[in-house]
Design an enzyme around this catalytic site. Sequence first.
Site, PDB file in Angstrom:
ATOM      1  N   MET A  37       8.878   4.927   5.065  1.00 16.83           N
ATOM      2  CA  MET A  37       8.949   3.520   4.675  1.00 16.83           C
ATOM      3  C   MET A  37      10.186   3.263   3.809  1.00 16.83           C
ATOM      4  SD  MET A  37       6.676   2.005   6.281  1.00 16.83           S
ATOM      5  CE  MET A  37       7.106   0.423   5.559  1.00 16.83           C
ATOM      6  N   GLU A  38      10.569   4.259   3.012  1.00 23.42           N
ATOM      7  CA  GLU A  38      11.758   4.108   2.173  1.00 23.42           C
ATOM      8  C   GLU A  38      13.017   4.044   3.052  1.00 23.42           C
ATOM      9  OE1 GLU A  38       9.139   5.782   1.477  1.00 23.42           O
ATOM     10  OE2 GLU A  38       8.591   5.013  -0.491  1.00 23.42           O
ATOM     11  N   ASP A  45      23.701 -11.773   4.629  1.00 21.16           N
ATOM     12  CA  ASP A  45      24.002 -12.661   3.494  1.00 21.16           C
ATOM     13  C   ASP A  45      25.502 -12.758   3.255  1.00 21.16           C
ATOM     14  OD1 ASP A  45      23.395 -14.211   1.101  1.00 21.16           O
ATOM     15  OD2 ASP A  45      24.027 -12.425  -0.002  1.00 21.16           O
ATOM     16  N   LEU A 101       0.806  -1.224   0.000  1.00 21.74           N
ATOM     17  CA  LEU A 101       0.000   0.000   0.000  1.00 21.74           C
ATOM     18  C   LEU A 101       0.837   1.270   0.000  1.00 21.74           C
ATOM     19  CD1 LEU A 101      -2.801  -1.126   2.468  1.00 21.74           C
ATOM     20  CD2 LEU A 101      -2.766  -1.237  -0.030  1.00 21.74           C
ATOM     21  N   CYS A 102       2.146   1.135  -0.189  1.00 24.08           N
ATOM     22  CA  CYS A 102       3.007   2.310  -0.267  1.00 24.08           C
ATOM     23  C   CYS A 102       2.839   3.021  -1.612  1.00 24.08           C
ATOM     24  CB  CYS A 102       4.479   1.909  -0.113  1.00 24.08           C
ATOM     25  SG  CYS A 102       5.025   1.818   1.596  1.00 24.08           S
ATOM     26  N   HIS A 103       2.905   4.355  -1.559  1.00 22.85           N
ATOM     27  CA  HIS A 103       2.854   5.127  -2.791  1.00 22.85           C
ATOM     28  C   HIS A 103       4.227   5.113  -3.467  1.00 22.85           C
ATOM     29  CE1 HIS A 103      -0.526   6.723  -0.428  1.00 22.85           C
ATOM     30  NE2 HIS A 103      -1.076   7.003  -1.600  1.00 22.85           N
TER      31      HIS A 103
END
Length: 311
Positions: free
Chosen positions: A111-112, A126, A75-77
Amino acid sequence: MSRLTHLDSDGRARMVDVGDKAVTKRTATAGGRFTSTPEVIALVASDDLPKADVLATARLAGIGGAKRTSELIPLCHQLALTSVSVDFEFGESWIDIVATAKTTGKTGVEMEALTAVSIAALTLHDMTKAVDPYSVIGDIRLLSKAGGRTRPAIVDGTAAVIVASTGAAAGTREDTTGPVIAAWLAERGYSVQHSVVADADIATELDAVLAAGPAVVITTGGTGVSPTDATPEATRAVLDRELPGIAEAIRARGLEHVPTAALSRGLAGVSGRSVIVNLPGSRGGVTDGLAVLDELLDHVVAQIAGGGAHE
């Protein structure tokens, strides 16, 4: 309790409509911690692991993750990121990861920043799992955000003057307009902060000044069309509402004296509850601008504060 904005009235997931939000400059910083053995951390710090360039790879992965956030979080733009940075700080058995994302848009960029930290941490795991498959990723969180609806409380009776002049900032040119504006504001009872910055630094200075919550910000300089003039662009990025009538009145007053007043791209508007007005960098332009503000400023400040006459 605030409602969950990503759910509609029936409880179904939705993408929030940000179409009516103002376009503003937004910044978010997130952090997280990658924990392993002291030996592994020392190997990463010394760039001595079989998979070389661990930090460089993790940094690129974090930046790439931030750019693809809208593909990973449903739901992120989609945002046009203007900058992403990923930095590392070493402890004895951990690496702290800090990511900062910036954009100029209608919705936040946290969010980014969080995605950048998460992807960078996963990449660290990793690239070190051959020597420690049980490393721990944790404490991922938002550290700060700015822009959008996040506005400081206004300190009534305070004002700021910003002079955008590369020459004045370098000391090779006299600041002839800043003191005039500062004195004009002081005569009206304002406590005034006065700063001089290079043209290229106007956006950073404007952000810093607004964080203090002044009622009024008047800039001078950088409104023309030379390659370094950037005051209107920096101002537009922080405005919630423009006041084009003030800017046009200032230009009209200037045209009574010099035709070059038409070249000024100065803006006026409101950021949160702060009034911002761009004036030209010339003494004459400042005189004309202050003459216009003399009749308007008190009324504008009062209206933004919720008072003032409405006739």
